[in-house]
Design an enzyme around this catalytic site. Sequence first.
Site, PDB file in Angstrom:
ATOM      1  N   CYS A 285      39.566  37.681  36.660  1.00  0.00           N
ATOM      2  CA  CYS A 285      39.521  39.112  36.983  1.00  0.00           C
ATOM      3  C   CYS A 285      39.413  40.006  35.752  1.00  0.00           C
ATOM      4  CB  CYS A 285      40.772  39.495  37.777  1.00  0.00           C
ATOM      5  SG  CYS A 285      40.832  38.713  39.386  1.00  0.00           S
TER       6      CYS A 285
HETATM    7  N1  LIG Z   1      42.071  34.687  41.687  1.00  0.00           N
HETATM    8  C1  LIG Z   1      42.607  35.884  41.609  1.00  0.00           C
HETATM    9  O1  LIG Z   1      43.694  36.058  41.079  1.00  0.00           O
HETATM   10  C2  LIG Z   1      41.890  37.094  42.188  1.00  0.00           C
HETATM   11  C3  LIG Z   1      42.608  38.287  42.321  1.00  0.00           C
HETATM   12  C4  LIG Z   1      41.989  39.398  42.862  1.00  0.00           C
HETATM   13  C5  LIG Z   1      40.646  39.326  43.238  1.00  0.00           C
HETATM   14  N2  LIG Z   1      39.945  38.164  43.089  1.00  0.00           N
HETATM   15  C6  LIG Z   1      38.544  38.159  43.528  1.00  0.00           C
HETATM   16  O2  LIG Z   1      38.458  37.435  44.755  1.00  0.00           O
HETATM   17  C7  LIG Z   1      37.220  36.720  44.821  1.00  0.00           C
HETATM   18  C8  LIG Z   1      37.497  35.236  45.028  1.00  0.00           C
HETATM   19  O3  LIG Z   1      38.230  34.750  43.915  1.00  0.00           O
HETATM   20  P1  LIG Z   1      39.010  33.386  43.945  1.00  0.00           P
HETATM   21  O4  LIG Z   1      39.881  33.379  42.738  1.00  0.00           O
HETATM   22  O5  LIG Z   1      39.628  33.131  45.271  1.00  0.00           O
HETATM   23  O6  LIG Z   1      37.794  32.358  43.737  1.00  0.00           O
HETATM   24  P2  LIG Z   1      37.828  30.771  43.945  1.00  0.00           P
HETATM   25  O7  LIG Z   1      36.753  30.221  43.092  1.00  0.00           O
HETATM   26  O8  LIG Z   1      39.226  30.251  43.805  1.00  0.00           O
HETATM   27  O9  LIG Z   1      37.438  30.600  45.483  1.00  0.00           O
HETATM   28  C9  LIG Z   1      36.195  30.940  45.980  1.00  0.00           C
HETATM   29  C10 LIG Z   1      35.843  29.925  47.061  1.00  0.00           C
HETATM   30  O10 LIG Z   1      34.607  30.343  47.640  1.00  0.00           O
HETATM   31  C11 LIG Z   1      33.851  29.172  47.938  1.00  0.00           C
HETATM   32  N3  LIG Z   1      32.459  29.575  48.079  1.00  0.00           N
HETATM   33  C12 LIG Z   1      31.558  29.906  47.128  1.00  0.00           C
HETATM   34  N4  LIG Z   1      30.399  30.290  47.672  1.00  0.00           N
HETATM   35  C13 LIG Z   1      30.557  30.203  49.008  1.00  0.00           C
HETATM   36  C14 LIG Z   1      29.722  30.458  50.124  1.00  0.00           C
HETATM   37  N5  LIG Z   1      28.478  30.914  49.955  1.00  0.00           N
HETATM   38  N6  LIG Z   1      30.211  30.236  51.335  1.00  0.00           N
HETATM   39  C15 LIG Z   1      31.465  29.780  51.528  1.00  0.00           C
HETATM   40  N7  LIG Z   1      32.321  29.537  50.514  1.00  0.00           N
HETATM   41  C16 LIG Z   1      31.868  29.737  49.284  1.00  0.00           C
HETATM   42  C17 LIG Z   1      34.132  28.259  46.773  1.00  0.00           C
HETATM   43  O11 LIG Z   1      33.875  26.904  47.119  1.00  0.00           O
HETATM   44  C18 LIG Z   1      35.621  28.525  46.541  1.00  0.00           C
HETATM   45  O12 LIG Z   1      36.448  27.651  47.273  1.00  0.00           O
HETATM   46  C19 LIG Z   1      36.486  37.043  43.516  1.00  0.00           C
HETATM   47  O13 LIG Z   1      35.640  38.135  43.727  1.00  0.00           O
HETATM   48  C20 LIG Z   1      37.619  37.446  42.587  1.00  0.00           C
HETATM   49  O14 LIG Z   1      37.172  38.315  41.567  1.00  0.00           O
HETATM   50  C21 LIG Z   1      40.553  37.044  42.588  1.00  0.00           C
END
Ligand SMILES: NC(=O)c1ccc[n+]([C@@H]2O[C@H](COP(=O)([O-])OP(=O)(O)OC[C@H]3O[C@@H](n4cnc5c(N)ncnc54)[C@H](O)[C@@H]3O)[C@@H](O)[C@H]2O)c1
Length: 444
Positions: A285
């Site tokens: 992030c």
């Molecule tokens: N991790 C954090 O602390 C956090 C906090 C706030 C916001 N975010 C935001 O949330 C979003 C997700 O982050 P995250 O950390 O959960 O990511 P992550 O990589 O842990 O999880 C994303 C998941 O999406 C899946 N994926 C990718 N493309 C896909 C598709 N086309 N269809 C279905 N599944 C698909 C991946 O296999 C993965 O399991 C991002 O935009 C991130 O910036 C993350």
Amino acid sequence: MRFMPEPQTATEVTAELLKEKIRSRTARVGVVGLGYVGLPLAVEFAKAGFSVTGIDLSDDKTRRVNAGDSYVGDISTATLASLVEAGKLRATTDFSAVLELDTINICVPTPLRKTKDPDMSYIVSACQEISRHFHAGMLVILESTTYPGTTDEVVLPMLAKSGLEAGRDFFLCFSPERVDPGNPKYQTANIPKVVGGVTAACTEMGRLFYAQALQTVVPVSSTQVAEMVKLLENTFRMINIGLVNEIALMCDRIGINVWEVIDAAATKPFGFMPFYPGPGLGGHCIPIDPFYLSWKTKQAGIEARFIELAGYINGQMPHFVADKVQGALNDAAKPVKGSRIHVMGVAYKRDIDDMRESPALDVMMLLERRGGKLSYSDPHVPTLRVEGLNLTAQPESAAAEADCVVIVTDHSSFDYKALVERAALIVDTRNALKGIRSGKIVRL
Ligand SMILES: NC(=O)c1ccc[n+]([C@@H]2O[C@H](COP(=O)([O-])OP(=O)(O)OC[C@H]3O[C@@H](n4cnc5c(N)ncnc54)[C@H](O)[C@@H]3O)[C@@H](O)[C@H]2O)c1
């Protein structure tokens, strides 16, 4: 008896049907992307009594969810297993599940391209799949962090190709995710949730939906406001960390303990909020999201100068740490070339296993390039096979063999007292050894 007006228009009927399903928790909830954000969200709605289907491209993740085996630190395997056994949560790689769903939260990654431009490909590909099975009466909420305008300009046209109209036949919102992995106090259920819709009816549907499972919902007037909220929050953090890192560089130059300065300043009961210096930014992030904003504003003719400056200073910190280690070794009459350097903690922050953008990787590669022989300890990261590093975690006692130990991530399970006893020289980038006096310690 309370007077309930009959819904009049087709729009009102569609909205009322979905609201009734949400209120009675019979709405079938979908979460696309079962990572650090999506899995906890799916679990929270399953706990609230909804039947939840998670959709992910990863066979491994869907298999593990269906086996009740958690891979996200904040979700216990016991919690996940009980929801799966109760038939409240399941996972699939098959997007045709959308046909059966009433709501979808999209939680897919939003990384940067090498050029620091937003990589929208995950959102686009998820929306393409959803649109193939999209139907009237659905609520879709984008949660992936992104630039203002994404929901209206990228997601809406893809769903509207169906001929359905937002606010009338379906409901579309953006809601920023604020999850803080490893935070025992604030988790998905008790972090206030901001939501903004394409229309007022969309916002109200999003508000009602989150209110079933989360403690506080904060509706805003548009998707753009909701998108910008997240970027303000993360830009605020990134810039304040940049400021305090620059203060740390200044204090180092003039021989002042920056940690003592911050602790004393933090006694001011108003107008000051402590941020702490460190080896550099990490995670999915803070190092990334502000560049979504600067990319967008550049198109509107505004250079995001604070972001660029903080990005530059934060990017210098791994170099500063490598220089500190080299300087400490020089003072001990040991050249960095050939010295054994043991890194304590490689995850991007305390008590989690996430390695994304971890500054430890930069610090380790810089020291390896200077000829250092690297090893590490991290209870959350058993192996490190990235960007040319190929290492296995060592027990904490391995610090005794090193010429210099570098504390990069201050996991709470480390025995810092034992570390000071056994190590020859320690560079502490996190003030993990606060209060311990020893000539062996070099602080950031
Ligand atoms: N991790 C954090 O602390 C956090 C906090 C706030 C916001 N975010 C935001 O949330 C979003 C997700 O982050 P995250 O950390 O959960 O990511 P992550 O990589 O842990 O999880 C994303 C998941 O999406 C899946 N994926 C990718 N493309 C896909 C598709 N086309 N269809 C279905 N599944 C698909 C991946 O296999 C993965 O399991 C991002 O935009 C991130 O910036 C993350």
